[in-house]
Enzyme design. Structure first.
Site, PDB file in Angstrom:
ATOM      1  N   ALA A  62       7.449  11.760   2.193  1.00 23.72           N
ATOM      2  CA  ALA A  62       6.355  11.705   3.164  1.00 23.72           C
ATOM      3  C   ALA A  62       6.714  12.521   4.399  1.00 23.72           C
ATOM      4  CB  ALA A  62       6.080  10.258   3.551  1.00 23.72           C
ATOM      5  N   GLY A 101       8.127   9.580  -1.535  1.00 25.52           N
ATOM      6  CA  GLY A 101       6.762   9.779  -2.011  1.00 25.52           C
ATOM      7  C   GLY A 101       6.672  10.832  -3.087  1.00 25.52           C
ATOM      8  N   GLU A 104       7.347   9.075  -6.185  1.00 27.66           N
ATOM      9  CA  GLU A 104       6.206   8.200  -6.466  1.00 27.66           C
ATOM     10  C   GLU A 104       5.056   8.991  -7.086  1.00 27.66           C
ATOM     11  OE1 GLU A 104       6.181   4.429  -3.559  1.00 27.66           O
ATOM     12  OE2 GLU A 104       6.137   6.328  -2.468  1.00 27.66           O
ATOM     13  N   GLU A 124      14.009   5.443   0.700  1.00 19.56           N
ATOM     14  CA  GLU A 124      13.364   4.817   1.861  1.00 19.56           C
ATOM     15  C   GLU A 124      14.215   3.740   2.513  1.00 19.56           C
ATOM     16  OE1 GLU A 124       9.969   6.312  -0.748  1.00 19.56           O
ATOM     17  OE2 GLU A 124      11.922   5.368  -1.042  1.00 19.56           O
TER      18      GLU A 124
END
Length: 686
Positions: A62, A101, A104, A124
Site C-alpha cells: 500500500a 497489499g 493480497e 504489515e
C-alpha cells in the site's frame, strides 16, 4: 503515462501496473486496476485476465502516505472484491516483490506465477498492523494455516522457491519469459474453466490443533504486541466464521491498529529510515568511486568485524596488523567467526571457504597496495591515528578513500595529517561490526562529494544503514549516550541500584539496561576513555579501581557467579558506590522509576536538540535512525526525538530546568531549539 494500462493478447487482457518506484497501491493504481478490470470483464472477447507489472517490482504494498488522508474509493478491499466477483480467471504474473497489499492482490487471483528473483510476504506486522484486505483469510485457505500464521506474525518475505514449496506460487518462470508464459497459462486455464477463488474455501478443521500450538508459541514470544494478537485472532476466525464475516473482523482490527500509538511510531520509523537514506546535497555530476578492494588497519574485535562485513559482501579485503602475531590472531578471529556460523547452520562450509578466499592478513601499512578504500580501526588515540593517516597519505593509491572508524575523535584533525583531506572521512561502524546495521558517515569539512557518496554506497553494499553526520565529539549517537551515562552514574550515587536503573529502561522497551550493557562491553573501555579525556564517573571509576570490570572479571555492576552471563545484584558493588557517594558529598535517597526514566532519556533528547542546532545532524529523523539501529532504541517508540514529540517538549523542558537546578549543571538546561519549540507548542518534527 497512466499507472495501469490494458493490453489485449489473443483473448487475454494484460493489465500492466507502472507506478514507479515500487508500484505502490496508491489511489491512482487502485482506480486504474478497477477500471481495467471492468473493461476486461465487459469485453466478450477476453477469456482471462493477467495482472503484471513494469519494472522490477510487482507491487510493494500500500501507499502508506495515504494512511493519514481521507480514503478515496476504491479501497483495496473494494478492488479485491471486484476481482472476486469477476467470472473470468485471473493470473498474477509476479516479477520482483509482492508485499503486503501486493501479495493480497496476488492471493485474490486464481493462479500465481513468479520469477526466481521474486519475493512474497505480508510484512504489515512490522508496521504494527495486520493485512487489511483479506490476507489473513486467503493465505490460511491456500497453504497450511499454521505456516500462514507464522509467516504473517514474522512478517519476513519468502523467496519464490520457498513460496512455491509452501504452495503460494504455482510455477516459477524465467523473468524474460514471464509475460508470454502467463498469457499462455491464462488461456489454458480459461479453456479448462479453471478458477480457484480462495474466498470460497474453508480451512480443514483437522488443521486447527496445529494452529493453536503455533499461536501459543507466538503469543508467548511476542507478548504485548497487539498486531500479533490480532493476526492470531483473524486466523482463528478463518475456522470459525464465514469469509465475509472474518474479513469484516480483519478490517475492523486493521483500522483499530492504524490508530494505535505503537503502529504510528513503527510507521514513523519506516519513513525515517527512508528519509535518512536520501542522497545528501552534493554537486551535480558527483558520483561514488568503485570499491573493489579494501584494506582494514587493525585486526582486533572491531577491525575483524568490519572485515567480515566486507567479506560477506564479496569484496577482497586485506587486514593489516603491526606484527605477525597480530595478523595471525586476526585471521584466526575471522575464521573462527565463520566456523561458528557454519556450526550454527547459518552458512555452508563452502560459503565459509569462498569468503575466506577473499581475505589476506598482512603486516605493515605498506600492504594497503591498490585498495580503493582504507578503513582505519586502530586504538582510539589521536596521535596514533594521525601517524597512520600521515603514512597512508604517502602510500595509498591516488583517490583512495581514507576512512577512520573513530567513535568520537575529531575527523578534521585526522584529515589534517594528510595532504588529501578531501579523500578523508569517518565511517563509524558499531560493534559487532559484522552484525550491527548502522554506520555513521562523518563528513569532515574538506570531505569531497565523491568521497562522501563512496562511503554511503559502500555501507549500502554491506547491507548497512548509513546516516550522514558532521564532526563533533561523539558525533550523534555517542554524544547523546554520554549524557545518559552521566545520569546513570549520578543516579547510582544518589541511591538508585544498578538493577533499578536497568529495569527502568528494559520496561521502556530496551533489550538491556545500561549497567548490564556496561558489564557486557567491559567497564574498562569507558574508564580508559574518561581518563584520556579528563572526565570522571565517580561510581563507575570506583568499581573499576576495585578491579570490577564487568563480565570478563566476573564482577562489575553485578556479580557473575560461575562465569554466568546473567548478573545478580552484589552487596559489595553497592558498598563501593555508597562510599563514592560519601566522598562526593551526595545524600542518598529512594528514587522513583519515573524519575529514573526521565533522567536517563530527557538529557539525551536535549543533546539531540543541540546536535540539530549545530548542524551535526540534518534532521530529527537522522537522530532517530541512529538510535534505532545503533543503540537498540525500541522501534515501537519511534526514536528519541519522535518520543520527545509524543511526550511534549514543554514537559521535557520543565523537567530539564528542574534537573539543571538540582544538579547545578547548566549543560542540563533546555537547549535553545528545545526551549523555543516548547514555547511555541511545537515538536521537533513539526
Amino acid at each position: 503515462m497512466p499507472p495501469v494500462t490494458l493490453e489485449k493478447r489473443n483473448g487475454i487482457a494484460l493489465l500492466i501496473i507502472d507506478n514507479p518506484p515500487v508500484n505502490a497501491l496508491g489511489h491512482a493504481v487502485r482506480a486504474g486496476l478497477a477500471e481495467s478490470i471492468r473493461a476486461a470483464e465487459a469485453d466478450g472477447t477476453v477469456e482471462a485476465i493477467v495482472i503484471a507489472s513494469a519494472g522490477k517490482t510487482f507491487i510493494a504494498g500500500a501507499d502508506i502516505k495515504e494512511f493519514n488522508a481521507p480514503p478515496q474509493p476504491p479501497s483495496l478491499p473494494e478492488l479485491l472484491a471486484a476481482i472476486d466477483a469477476c467470472k473470468k480467471p485471473f493470473v498474477a504474473a509476479i516479477d520482483g516483490a509482492a508485499l503486503g497489499g501486493g501479495l493480497e492482490v496476488a492471493l485474490t487471483c486464481d493462479f500465481r506465477l513468479a520469477t526466481p528473483a521474486s519475493t512474497l510476504g505480508l510484512p504489515e506486522v512490522k508496521l504494527g498492523l495486520i493485512p487489511g484486505a483479506g490476507g489473513t483469510q486467503r493465505l490460511p485457505r491456500l497453504i497450511d494455516p499454521a505456516a500462514a500464521l507464522s509467516m504473517m506474525a514474522e512478517g519476513n518475505p519468502k523467496t519464490a522457491e520457498a513460496a512455491a514449496r509452501l504452495g503460494i506460487v504455482d510455477e516459477i518462470i524465467p523473468a524474460e519469459n514471464l509475460l508470454d508464459v502467463a498469457v499462455t497459462f491464462a488461456r489454458q486455464r480459461a479453456a479448462e474453466g479453471a478458477k480457484r477463488r480462495l474466498s470460497e474455501r474453508t480451512p480443514a478443521s483437522a488443521e486447527r490443533a496445529a494452529v493453536e500450538e503455533a499461536a501459543t508459541k507466538i503469543l508467548k514470544k511476542r507478548a504485548g504486541e497487539p498486531q500479533v494478537e490480532a493476526i492470531v485472532r483473524c486466523v482463528r476466525a478463518a475456522f470459525e466464521e464465514s469469509f465475509k464475516d472474518a474479513t469484516r473482523l480483519e478490517r475492523e482490527l486493521f483500522l483499530q491498529l492504524k490508530e494505535n500509538e505503537r503502529s504510528k511510531a513503527l510507521r514513523y520509523a519506516f519513513f525515517a529510515e527512508r528519509e535518512a537514506a536520501r542522497k545528501p546535497q552534493v554537486a551535480e555530476g558527483a558520483a561514488p568511486r568503485p570499491v573493489k578492494q579494501v584494506a582494514i588497519i587493525g585486526g582486533g574485535t572491531m577491525g575483524s568485524g568490519i572485515a567480515i562485513a566486507f567479506l560477506d559482501a564479496g569484496i577482497a579485503t586485506t587486514v593489516i596488523e603491526t606484527d605477525e602475531a597480530g595478523a595471525s590472531r586476526a585471521a584466526e578471529r575471522i575464521s573462527g567467526n565463520y566456523q561458528s556460523a557454519v556450526d550454527r547452520g547459518r552458512i555452508s562450509a563452502e560459503q565459509k571457504e569462498d569468503r575466506l578466499s577473499l581475505l589476506k592478513t598482512e603486516v605493515g601499512l605498506d600492504k594497503v597496495g591498490q585498495a580503493d578504500l582504507v578503513v582505519e580501526a586502530a586504538f582510539e588515540d589521536m596521535a596514533v591515528k594521525r601517524e597512520i593517516f600521515s603514512t597512508l597519505d604517502r602510500i595509498a593509491k591516488p583517490r583512495a578513500v581514507l576512512a577512520t572508524n573513530t567513535s568520537y575523535l575529531d575527523v578534521n584533525e585526522i584529515a589534517a595529517a594528510t595532504a588529501r583531506p578531501e579523500d578523508v572521512l569517518g565511517m563509524h561502524f558499531f560493534s559487532p561490526a559484522n552484525i550491527m546495521q548502522l554506520v555513521e558517515v562523518v563528513r569532515a569539512s574538506a570531505t569531497s562529494d565523491e568521497t562522501l557518496l563512496t562511503a554511503i554506497a559502500t555501507a549500502k553494499m554491506l547491507q548497512k544503514t548509513p546516516v550522514v553526520v558532521g564532526v563533533g565529539h561523539g558525533f550523534v549517537g555517542n554524544r547523546m549516550l554520554a549524557r545518559r551515562s552521566e545520569q546513570v552514574d549520578r543516579l547510582l550515587l544518589e541511591g538508585a541500584s544498578p538493577s533499578e536503573i536497568d529495569a527502568a529502561l528494559t520496561e521502556f522497551g530496551f533489550k538491556m539496561g545500561p549497567c548490564a550493557m556496561g558489564d557486557l562491553a567491559g567497564l574498562d573501555i569507558s574508564w580508559r576513555m574518561r581518563k584520556a579525556t579528563g572526565r570522571r564517573a565517580p561510581a563507575a571509576d570506583a568499581l573499576c579501581e576495585a578491579g570490577r570490570l564487568g563480565q570478563k572479571t566476573g564482577r562489575g555492576y553485578y556479580l557473575y557467579p560461575d562465569a554466568s552471563r546473567k548478573g545478580v545484584p552484589d552487596p559489595e558493588a553497592e558498598t563501593i558506590i555508597q562510599a563514592a557517594a560519601e566522598r562526593e558529598g551526595i545524600a542518598r535517597r529512594t528514587i522513583s522509576r519515573q524519575e529514573i526514566l526521565q533522567r536517563l532519556i530527557y538529557p539525551m533528547i536535549n543533546e539531540g536538540a543541540r546536535i540539530l542546532e549545530e548542524g551535526i545532524a540534518e534532521r530529527p529523523a537522522d537522530i532517530d535512525v541512529i538510535w534505532l539501529h545503533g543503540y537498540a532504541w525500541p522501534r515501537w517508540r519511534g526514536g528519541p526525538m519522535y518520543y520527545a514529540d509524543q511526550m511534549g517538549l514543554a514537559t521535557i523542558a520543565a523537567e530539564l530546568e528542574r534537573l539543571s537546578t538540582d544538579q547545578k549543571d547548566e549543560s542540563l538546561a533546555p537547549a535553545g531549539l528545545l526551549a523555543s519549540l516548547a514555547r511555541e507548542g511545537k515538536g521537533f518534527h513539526s
